[in-house]
Write an enzyme that holds these catalytic residues in place. Sequence first.
Site, PDB file in Angstrom:
ATOM      1  N   LYS A 255       0.749  -1.113  -0.075  1.00  0.00           N
ATOM      2  CA  LYS A 255      -0.087   0.082  -0.021  1.00  0.00           C
ATOM      3  C   LYS A 255       0.914   1.090   0.110  1.00  0.00           C
ATOM      4  O   LYS A 255       0.504   2.316  -0.465  1.00  0.00           O
ATOM      5  CB  LYS A 255      -0.899  -0.080   1.306  1.00  0.00           C
ATOM      6  CG  LYS A 255      -2.173  -0.984   1.160  1.00  0.00           C
ATOM      7  CD  LYS A 255      -2.807  -1.112   2.388  1.00  0.00           C
ATOM      8  CE  LYS A 255      -4.007  -2.204   2.152  1.00  0.00           C
ATOM      9  NZ  LYS A 255      -4.677  -2.873   3.411  1.00  0.00           N
ATOM     10  N   ARG A 256       2.156   1.154   0.519  1.00  0.00           N
ATOM     11  CA  ARG A 256       3.067   2.431   0.732  1.00  0.00           C
ATOM     12  C   ARG A 256       3.575   2.672  -0.666  1.00  0.00           C
ATOM     13  O   ARG A 256       3.977   3.769  -0.841  1.00  0.00           O
ATOM     14  CB  ARG A 256       4.103   2.202   1.809  1.00  0.00           C
ATOM     15  CG  ARG A 256       4.795   1.177   1.308  1.00  0.00           C
ATOM     16  CD  ARG A 256       6.054   0.838   2.654  1.00  0.00           C
ATOM     17  NE  ARG A 256       6.674  -0.200   2.249  1.00  0.00           N
ATOM     18  CZ  ARG A 256       6.346  -1.462   2.625  1.00  0.00           C
ATOM     19  NH1 ARG A 256       5.266  -1.909   3.174  1.00  0.00           N
ATOM     20  NH2 ARG A 256       7.083  -2.521   2.340  1.00  0.00           N
TER      21      ARG A 256
END
Length: 283
Positions: A255-256
């Site tokens: 997600k980062r």
Amino acid sequence: MPPATVVTRFAPSPTGYLHLGHAFAALFAHRLAAEAGGRFLLRIEDIDPLRCRPEFAAAIEEDLAWLGLAWERPVRVQSEHLADYRRVLEALAARGLVYPCFCTRADIAREIAASAEAPHQGPDGPHYPGTCRALREDERRGRIAAGAPYALRLDMARAAAAAGPLAFREAGEPRVATPEIFGDVVLGRKDTPASYHLCVTHDDAAQGVTLVTRAEDLRPATHLHRLLQALLGWQVPQWRHHPLRVGPDGRRHAKRDRSVTLRDLRAAGHTPAAVRALAGLPD
Ligand code: GLU
């Protein structure tokens, strides 16, 4: 008897923006339901108060709709059902199948280091050494009355004995369940009367999910979920795990990593069809 309707679901945790791995998972579940003329559900798995944020839950719906998916409403949001999970834990406690565990991570690490034997490694980490399983009832009551925080752990030996031999179907193939690989796993966390394993299994049953699809990193969890279904008399779905999506560097999407979020792909001018193709599940 008419064949049961296929019900699949996509169950993300709102801890960030959806990326191509999520898009694949959602499209995969959606497609299996659509092919069978079945139903597709969305569930928001937000029991972790520190990591989940409502704005990410809203973004999940927006991104999935942009991708072209439709799902039934209302969407189930796990944080709205904590009382249900608490009731299940109470029922397991009344049957002596869970026990309070007052250990901190440091206590557990110390206990494991002091033991002559190497701990068994389970899918969620080393097996709990069982310290609090041995506490007397009056000790437990005393500590709880004194306000000591505690988790609720499954007494795996008792639970497995109570359930007896279990099997399940993965991609249509019969498998023997070996929940013992988890040891005395936490079912109710210290910070919330719930856990991933308890909530996902409870909700799949509550929502009538017949086919659980998810990435293969969660495949081992199936063994434990099958045990919980047996203990609690819940309906048993079938499972289908799909490969984890990886980037060109061979690493799983995270997600980062902004470059693979649906938001950023959309902002960069990609169409939903292009993103479906990038995710690996074109029309
Ligand atoms: N909520 C889990 C996740 O985001 C998936 C749950 C499941 O499909 O079993 O990883």
